[in-house]
Design an enzyme around this catalytic site. Structure first.
Site, PDB file in Angstrom:
ATOM      1  N   PHE A   1      -0.284  10.260  -6.908  1.00 49.72           N
ATOM      2  CA  PHE A   1      -0.258   8.813  -6.779  1.00 49.72           C
ATOM      3  C   PHE A   1      -0.713   8.123  -8.056  1.00 49.72           C
ATOM      4  O   PHE A   1      -0.753   6.927  -8.121  1.00 49.72           O
ATOM      5  CB  PHE A   1      -1.166   8.371  -5.619  1.00 49.72           C
ATOM      6  CG  PHE A   1      -0.858   9.103  -4.334  1.00 49.72           C
ATOM      7  CD1 PHE A   1       0.454   9.353  -3.973  1.00 49.72           C
ATOM      8  CD2 PHE A   1      -1.870   9.554  -3.513  1.00 49.72           C
ATOM      9  CE1 PHE A   1       0.748  10.019  -2.802  1.00 49.72           C
ATOM     10  CE2 PHE A   1      -1.574  10.228  -2.338  1.00 49.72           C
ATOM     11  CZ  PHE A   1      -0.273  10.460  -1.989  1.00 49.72           C
TER      12      PHE A   1
ATOM     13  N   THR B   1       0.835  -1.206   0.000  1.00 50.66           N
ATOM     14  CA  THR B   1       0.000   0.000   0.000  1.00 50.66           C
ATOM     15  C   THR B   1       0.867   1.252   0.000  1.00 50.66           C
ATOM     16  O   THR B   1       0.585   2.226  -0.714  1.00 50.66           O
ATOM     17  CB  THR B   1      -0.921   0.026   1.235  1.00 50.66           C
ATOM     18  OG1 THR B   1      -1.723  -1.162   1.246  1.00 50.66           O
ATOM     19  CG2 THR B   1      -1.828   1.242   1.214  1.00 50.66           C
TER      20      THR B   1
ATOM     21  N   TRP C   1       2.315   1.632  -3.426  1.00 43.12           N
ATOM     22  CA  TRP C   1       1.293   2.065  -4.380  1.00 43.12           C
ATOM     23  C   TRP C   1       1.083   3.574  -4.307  1.00 43.12           C
ATOM     24  O   TRP C   1       0.896   4.233  -5.328  1.00 43.12           O
ATOM     25  CB  TRP C   1      -0.033   1.357  -4.089  1.00 43.12           C
ATOM     26  CG  TRP C   1      -1.130   1.761  -5.028  1.00 43.12           C
ATOM     27  CD1 TRP C   1      -1.422   1.230  -6.243  1.00 43.12           C
ATOM     28  CD2 TRP C   1      -2.102   2.815  -4.824  1.00 43.12           C
ATOM     29  NE1 TRP C   1      -2.496   1.873  -6.808  1.00 43.12           N
ATOM     30  CE2 TRP C   1      -2.928   2.847  -5.960  1.00 43.12           C
ATOM     31  CE3 TRP C   1      -2.334   3.719  -3.790  1.00 43.12           C
ATOM     32  CZ2 TRP C   1      -3.977   3.758  -6.081  1.00 43.12           C
ATOM     33  CZ3 TRP C   1      -3.377   4.625  -3.919  1.00 43.12           C
ATOM     34  CH2 TRP C   1      -4.187   4.628  -5.055  1.00 43.12           C
ATOM     35  N   HIS C   2       1.130   4.129  -3.099  1.00 43.68           N
ATOM     36  CA  HIS C   2       0.878   5.548  -2.944  1.00 43.68           C
ATOM     37  C   HIS C   2       1.989   6.408  -3.536  1.00 43.68           C
ATOM     38  O   HIS C   2       1.741   7.566  -3.895  1.00 43.68           O
ATOM     39  CB  HIS C   2       0.681   5.893  -1.462  1.00 43.68           C
ATOM     40  CG  HIS C   2      -0.719   5.697  -0.989  1.00 43.68           C
ATOM     41  ND1 HIS C   2      -1.212   4.469  -0.629  1.00 43.68           N
ATOM     42  CD2 HIS C   2      -1.740   6.572  -0.831  1.00 43.68           C
ATOM     43  CE1 HIS C   2      -2.486   4.602  -0.255  1.00 43.68           C
ATOM     44  NE2 HIS C   2      -2.824   5.866  -0.376  1.00 43.68           N
ATOM     45  N   GLY C   3       3.176   5.898  -3.631  1.00 42.79           N
ATOM     46  CA  GLY C   3       4.225   6.703  -4.226  1.00 42.79           C
ATOM     47  C   GLY C   3       5.591   6.073  -4.107  1.00 42.79           C
ATOM     48  O   GLY C   3       5.831   5.207  -3.271  1.00 42.79           O
TER      49      GLY C   3
END
Length: 465
Positions: free
Chosen positions: A465, A318, A321-323
């Site tokens: 993102f 996670t 995925w956000h950055g």
């Protein structure tokens, strides 16, 4: 062309008049063309990459659905790996290259002279997850493969959710594109009210908070001791108002077009524990990771230790995925450990309290654990996390509290209180049931917007993102 801009409102108004008076078959073409035009405002290169991704995943779905059983699994694995690599190259290659450079310098070498200049298509994380879920659903025989190319194009190019989601499931979205949808007066008014409120909380709440946060959290080494105890909840409300505002805009626009999108937020700041919080915050991503990663890894079927190991891996992913950055990875692991700690306490029977005061404490600690975690979004190196901890070791001076920000946050807080009291599953202004109440709220909102909304428009927070 942001949702909260006059340019978008004018373009959408012209588009909507044409769309409303067109036939069902023509509407699909109009939606595709407007989706292409809308996305191309952020660059032709990204648009071409999106089109290639659409064509690839459409063909993968057809091949996975073919009767060649001995190749079906290989085709599916190839499709998933290709999507992951597609996302990895454009979003994470430069981050990995940066780590390589840092390590090389650390061990006495020189930083590489050459650095690739890669395009980062906007919304790439969202539409790539969109396509991965489609391939998984087809492979698991949960949905029928989409054999109409233009319907599948619309699945990826539906402009209300194209940039920031929600990450809709193909089983919900594709059937709606394939059947004629009646657009009632109720849908138009309800959709318009959601869109207006989304623009309101983005421009009147998220943007002013963004400027305050940008000023206070630009450098963790030059802050007043303890100030981060005040800055952290400001970031939480900024991110919430920004992303919730976008989600409301997307839901409202879709409803005006006759399409129903899933609700992405359900008053998360009223949650009394981390598990409840993540069932109400960015619901489309949380459920996506639960169904396609956590459960596929075994979920909670192999003992308590394996369950929490799976959970920590999911939250590591996670964060990624956000950055692409140190802060995102540390943030993901931090939230994973918060959830694991709660599950351990729950496993020991230490969370079964019905006392209202204890529930309030649960809400307070859940909110602050999330808020403090958002500080990690802004660190550029692991050493900055130590500066955050050092600052939080002090009690803030009450004079540092920006009381004007409490005034700014108030409309969003009152709206959530109202929705919690009504027990709504989806945000609702009850326009048709109480038109005079809605009219009064709209008038108050207009005055509020005139007082505090800036003329300068800022990008949505999740665009990165």
């Amino acid at each position: 062309m942001l949702f909260n801009s006059l340019t978008f409102v004018l373009h959408f108004s012209v588009f909507y008049i044409i769309y409303f008076y067109s036939s069902f078959t023509v509407r699909k073409t109009i939606l595709i063309l407007f989706g292409l035009y809308f996305y191309s405002q952020w660059g032709i290169g990204g648009t071409l990459l999106l089109i290639l991704s659409i064509i690839f995943n459409f063909l993968m779905g057809i091949l996975i659905d073919s009767k060649v059983s001995n190749l079906r699994k290989r085709i599916f694995v190839f499709g998933i790996v290709a999507n992951v690599l597609y996302l990895g190259v454009f979003k994470y290659f430069l981050f990995v290259w940066g780590i390589y450079s840092d390590l090389k310098i650390e061990f006495g070498g020189e930083s590489p002279l050459w650095k690739p200049n890669l395009l980062l298509p906007i919304g790439i994380s969202f539409y790539t997850f969109h396509n991965i879920s489609y391939l998984i659903e087809v492979y698991d025989n949960r949905i029928k493969v989409c054999k109409n190319f233009f319907t599948f194009v619309l699945y990826d190019l539906f402009f209300p959710l194209l940039l920031l989601g929600p990450i809709e499931r193909p089983g919900n979205l594709i059937p709606q594109f394939e059947s004629e949808r009646f657009i009632s007066k109720e849908k138009i008014w309800n959709g318009l009210s959601l869109f207006c409120f989304g623009v309101f909380i983005k421009s009147s709440i998220a943007d002013p908070l963004s400027r305050y946060v940008g000023t206070m959290a630009s450098s963790f080494g030059n802050l007043e001791p303890g100030i981060l105890w005040i800055v952290a909840p400001s970031i939480a409300f900024q991110v919430y108002a920004d992303f919730f505002g976008y989600s409301l805009c997307a839901m409202g626009l879709a409803e005006m077009l006759g399409i129903e999108l899933m609700n992405n937020f359900k008053r998360p700041f009223f949650s009394s524990n981390p598990s409840e919080f993540w069932s109400k915050w960015h619901i489309s991503l949380s459920t996506w990771l639960r169904d396609y990663v956590y459960i596929k890894l075994g979920g909670n079927r192999h003992g308590f230790l394996r369950e929490n190991s799976n959970l920590l891996l999911v939250w590591f992913l996670t964060g990624i995925w956000h950055g692409a950055g140190y802060g995102f990875i540390i943030w993901g692991l931090y939230l994973g450990f918060c959830l694991i700690l709660y599950r351990i306490l729950k496993h020991m029977g230490l969370t079964q309290f019905q006392n209202p005061f204890l529930k309030f404490l649960g809400i307070f600690f859940t909110f602050y654990s999330f808020s403090l975690g958002l500080l990690l979004f802004r660190i550029t190196s692991p050493s900055e996390s130590l500066l955050i901890i050092k600052n939080l070791q002090h009690i803030p001076n009450p004079s540092f509290i920006p009381y004007s920000l409490i005034f700014i946050i108030l409309p969003l807080f009152l709206f959530d209180v109202w929705q919690e009291w009504k027990g709504t599953e989806r945000p609702n202004f009850f326009v048709n049931e109480k038109p005079y109440v809605f009219g009064l709220l709209f008038a108050i909102g207009f005055c509020w917007f005139s007082l505090v909304s800036p003329f300068a428009k800022e990008d949505f927070f999740y665009f990165q993102f």
